[in-house]
Design a protein around this motif. Structure first.
Motif, PDB file in Angstrom:
ATOM      1  N   PRO A 101       0.824  -1.217   0.000  1.00  0.00           N
ATOM      2  CA  PRO A 101       0.000   0.000   0.000  1.00  0.00           C
ATOM      3  C   PRO A 101       0.857   1.265   0.000  1.00  0.00           C
ATOM      4  O   PRO A 101       1.916   1.308   0.616  1.00  0.00           O
ATOM      5  N   SER A 102       0.388   2.272  -0.714  1.00  0.00           N
ATOM      6  CA  SER A 102       1.076   3.564  -0.725  1.00  0.00           C
ATOM      7  C   SER A 102       0.325   4.589   0.113  1.00  0.00           C
ATOM      8  O   SER A 102       0.875   5.616   0.470  1.00  0.00           O
ATOM      9  N   LYS A 103      -0.928   4.296   0.444  1.00  0.00           N
ATOM     10  CA  LYS A 103      -1.728   5.206   1.259  1.00  0.00           C
ATOM     11  C   LYS A 103      -2.679   4.386   2.117  1.00  0.00           C
ATOM     12  O   LYS A 103      -3.267   3.418   1.647  1.00  0.00           O
ATOM     13  N   ILE A 104      -2.799   4.781   3.372  1.00  0.00           N
ATOM     14  CA  ILE A 104      -3.730   4.141   4.295  1.00  0.00           C
ATOM     15  C   ILE A 104      -4.645   5.222   4.851  1.00  0.00           C
ATOM     16  O   ILE A 104      -4.180   6.251   5.329  1.00  0.00           O
ATOM     17  N   SER A 105      -5.939   4.975   4.772  1.00  0.00           N
ATOM     18  CA  SER A 105      -6.940   5.895   5.319  1.00  0.00           C
ATOM     19  C   SER A 105      -7.600   5.206   6.503  1.00  0.00           C
ATOM     20  O   SER A 105      -8.119   4.099   6.365  1.00  0.00           O
ATOM     21  N   ILE A 106      -7.576   5.850   7.657  1.00  0.00           N
ATOM     22  CA  ILE A 106      -8.220   5.313   8.855  1.00  0.00           C
ATOM     23  C   ILE A 106      -9.494   6.109   9.076  1.00  0.00           C
ATOM     24  O   ILE A 106      -9.473   7.339   9.131  1.00  0.00           O
ATOM     25  N   ARG A 107     -10.610   5.383   9.181  1.00  0.00           N
ATOM     26  CA  ARG A 107     -11.930   6.016   9.341  1.00  0.00           C
ATOM     27  C   ARG A 107     -12.592   5.460  10.586  1.00  0.00           C
ATOM     28  O   ARG A 107     -12.388   4.300  10.940  1.00  0.00           O
ATOM     29  N   ALA A 108     -13.397   6.287  11.221  1.00  0.00           N
ATOM     30  CA  ALA A 108     -14.102   5.864  12.427  1.00  0.00           C
ATOM     31  C   ALA A 108     -15.535   6.367  12.367  1.00  0.00           C
ATOM     32  O   ALA A 108     -15.826   7.373  11.721  1.00  0.00           O
ATOM     33  N   GLY A 109     -16.422   5.657  13.052  1.00  0.00           N
ATOM     34  CA  GLY A 109     -17.824   6.054  13.106  1.00  0.00           C
ATOM     35  C   GLY A 109     -18.614   5.095  13.965  1.00  0.00           C
ATOM     36  O   GLY A 109     -18.059   4.173  14.565  1.00  0.00           O
ATOM     37  N   THR A 110     -19.922   5.296  14.006  1.00  0.00           N
ATOM     38  CA  THR A 110     -20.777   4.428  14.808  1.00  0.00           C
ATOM     39  C   THR A 110     -21.260   3.225  14.025  1.00  0.00           C
ATOM     40  O   THR A 110     -21.689   2.240  14.601  1.00  0.00           O
ATOM     41  N   HIS A 111     -21.236   3.291  12.704  1.00  0.00           N
ATOM     42  CA  HIS A 111     -21.540   2.150  11.842  1.00  0.00           C
ATOM     43  C   HIS A 111     -20.919   2.400  10.466  1.00  0.00           C
ATOM     44  O   HIS A 111     -20.402   3.479  10.193  1.00  0.00           O
ATOM     45  N   PHE A 112     -20.994   1.416   9.599  1.00  0.00           N
ATOM     46  CA  PHE A 112     -20.297   1.471   8.318  1.00  0.00           C
ATOM     47  C   PHE A 112     -20.665   2.696   7.475  1.00  0.00           C
ATOM     48  O   PHE A 112     -19.823   3.259   6.783  1.00  0.00           O
ATOM     49  N   HIS A 113     -21.913   3.134   7.537  1.00  0.00           N
ATOM     50  CA  HIS A 113     -22.380   4.204   6.653  1.00  0.00           C
ATOM     51  C   HIS A 113     -22.053   5.621   7.132  1.00  0.00           C
ATOM     52  O   HIS A 113     -22.284   6.571   6.395  1.00  0.00           O
ATOM     53  N   ASP A 114     -21.528   5.786   8.337  1.00  0.00           N
ATOM     54  CA  ASP A 114     -21.163   7.145   8.784  1.00  0.00           C
ATOM     55  C   ASP A 114     -19.670   7.294   9.073  1.00  0.00           C
ATOM     56  O   ASP A 114     -19.244   8.220   9.758  1.00  0.00           O
ATOM     57  N   LEU A 115     -18.872   6.412   8.516  1.00  0.00           N
ATOM     58  CA  LEU A 115     -17.431   6.488   8.745  1.00  0.00           C
ATOM     59  C   LEU A 115     -16.861   7.775   8.167  1.00  0.00           C
ATOM     60  O   LEU A 115     -17.203   8.172   7.057  1.00  0.00           O
ATOM     61  N   GLN A 116     -15.998   8.424   8.947  1.00  0.00           N
ATOM     62  CA  GLN A 116     -15.307   9.630   8.504  1.00  0.00           C
ATOM     63  C   GLN A 116     -13.808   9.414   8.671  1.00  0.00           C
ATOM     64  O   GLN A 116     -13.365   8.819   9.658  1.00  0.00           O
ATOM     65  N   GLU A 117     -13.051   9.910   7.708  1.00  0.00           N
ATOM     66  CA  GLU A 117     -11.604   9.759   7.796  1.00  0.00           C
ATOM     67  C   GLU A 117     -11.077  10.552   8.987  1.00  0.00           C
ATOM     68  O   GLU A 117     -11.401  11.719   9.162  1.00  0.00           O
ATOM     69  N   VAL A 118     -10.258   9.891   9.805  1.00  0.00           N
ATOM     70  CA  VAL A 118      -9.656  10.555  10.956  1.00  0.00           C
ATOM     71  C   VAL A 118      -8.148  10.691  10.787  1.00  0.00           C
ATOM     72  O   VAL A 118      -7.519  11.491  11.466  1.00  0.00           O
ATOM     73  N   LYS A 119      -7.585   9.907   9.871  1.00  0.00           N
ATOM     74  CA  LYS A 119      -6.151   9.998   9.621  1.00  0.00           C
ATOM     75  C   LYS A 119      -5.840   9.349   8.275  1.00  0.00           C
ATOM     76  O   LYS A 119      -6.412   8.329   7.928  1.00  0.00           O
ATOM     77  N   GLU A 120      -4.927   9.985   7.551  1.00  0.00           N
ATOM     78  CA  GLU A 120      -4.430   9.417   6.307  1.00  0.00           C
ATOM     79  C   GLU A 120      -2.917   9.374   6.397  1.00  0.00           C
ATOM     80  O   GLU A 120      -2.290  10.331   6.833  1.00  0.00           O
ATOM     81  N   ALA A 167     -17.530  10.372  14.570  1.00  0.00           N
ATOM     82  CA  ALA A 167     -16.310   9.586  14.409  1.00  0.00           C
ATOM     83  C   ALA A 167     -15.966   8.835  15.677  1.00  0.00           C
ATOM     84  O   ALA A 167     -14.868   8.870  16.178  1.00  0.00           O
ATOM     85  N   ASP A 168     -16.953   8.120  16.224  1.00  0.00           N
ATOM     86  CA  ASP A 168     -16.709   7.329  17.410  1.00  0.00           C
ATOM     87  C   ASP A 168     -15.883   6.117  17.026  1.00  0.00           C
ATOM     88  O   ASP A 168     -16.166   5.463  16.023  1.00  0.00           O
ATOM     89  N   PRO A 169     -14.880   5.788  17.827  1.00  0.00           N
ATOM     90  CA  PRO A 169     -13.957   4.733  17.439  1.00  0.00           C
ATOM     91  C   PRO A 169     -14.450   3.319  17.731  1.00  0.00           C
ATOM     92  O   PRO A 169     -13.664   2.441  18.023  1.00  0.00           O
ATOM     93  N   ASP A 170     -15.768   3.048  17.630  1.00  0.00           N
ATOM     94  CA  ASP A 170     -16.215   1.691  17.817  1.00  0.00           C
ATOM     95  C   ASP A 170     -16.273   0.965  16.487  1.00  0.00           C
ATOM     96  O   ASP A 170     -16.560  -0.214  16.420  1.00  0.00           O
ATOM     97  N   HIS A 171     -15.988   1.662  15.425  1.00  0.00           N
ATOM     98  CA  HIS A 171     -16.023   1.069  14.084  1.00  0.00           C
ATOM     99  C   HIS A 171     -14.875   1.697  13.301  1.00  0.00           C
ATOM    100  O   HIS A 171     -14.949   2.841  12.922  1.00  0.00           O
ATOM    101  N   VAL A 172     -13.812   0.962  13.130  1.00  0.00           N
ATOM    102  CA  VAL A 172     -12.618   1.500  12.454  1.00  0.00           C
ATOM    103  C   VAL A 172     -12.408   0.754  11.166  1.00  0.00           C
ATOM    104  O   VAL A 172     -12.586  -0.428  11.078  1.00  0.00           O
TER     105      VAL A 172
END
Length: 146
Positions: free
Chosen positions: A98-117, A141-146
């Protein structure tokens, strides 16, 4: 031709639970990846979640489909994640690393927001991606779904 990702081992997910704030205050961490449900966007037979999580850097996840390649880690309750560690081996994988990793967090799959790239250049070995509370402080961006 399907794209693939070779030798990616997301073996260590170091974190503390909210009720374990005492550990966090001491700077201690513990692996909580086993408390989550892991799914992959795609995988070749014999190169799936089991190989990704088996603590063996000789085994790996290999995708079998178009990009983006996703690792979904879902916890049953809220957790406070301090760090994600990922094993890569550019010398072995070359263009599949991989050349880029995007870390996303949220309360479920459909509201994930990128928190770090994180952008990677020929990574080899264990890579640590520290996460702060500020990284995870976005709305939804609750970290129960990363």
């Amino acid at each position: 031709m399907p794209a693939s990702t070779s030798d990616i081992a997301l073996d260590t997910l170091d974190a503390t639970k909210k009720e374990d704030d005492l550990l966090e205050d001491k700077g201690e961490k513990r692996e909580i990846g086993g408390e989550a449900v892991w799914t992959l966007s795609t995988a070749k037979p014999g190169n799936g979640v089991e190989q990704l999580r088996d603590n063996n850097t000789e085994t790996y996840w290999q995708s079998d489909g178009p990009q983006p390649h996703l690792v979904n880690i879902q916890f049953h309750k809220k957790v406070s994640i301090q760090e994600i560690c990922i094993y890569c081996d550019f010398k072995h994988d070359e263009s599949y690393t991989p050349s880029k990793i995007s870390i996303r967090a949220g309360t479920h799959f459909h509201d994930l927001q990128e928190v770090k790239e994180v952008t990677l250049e020929e990574p080899t070995g264990w890579l640590s991606v520290p996460l702060s509370r500020r990284d995870l402080s976005h709305d939804n961006a609750d970290p129960d779904h990363v």
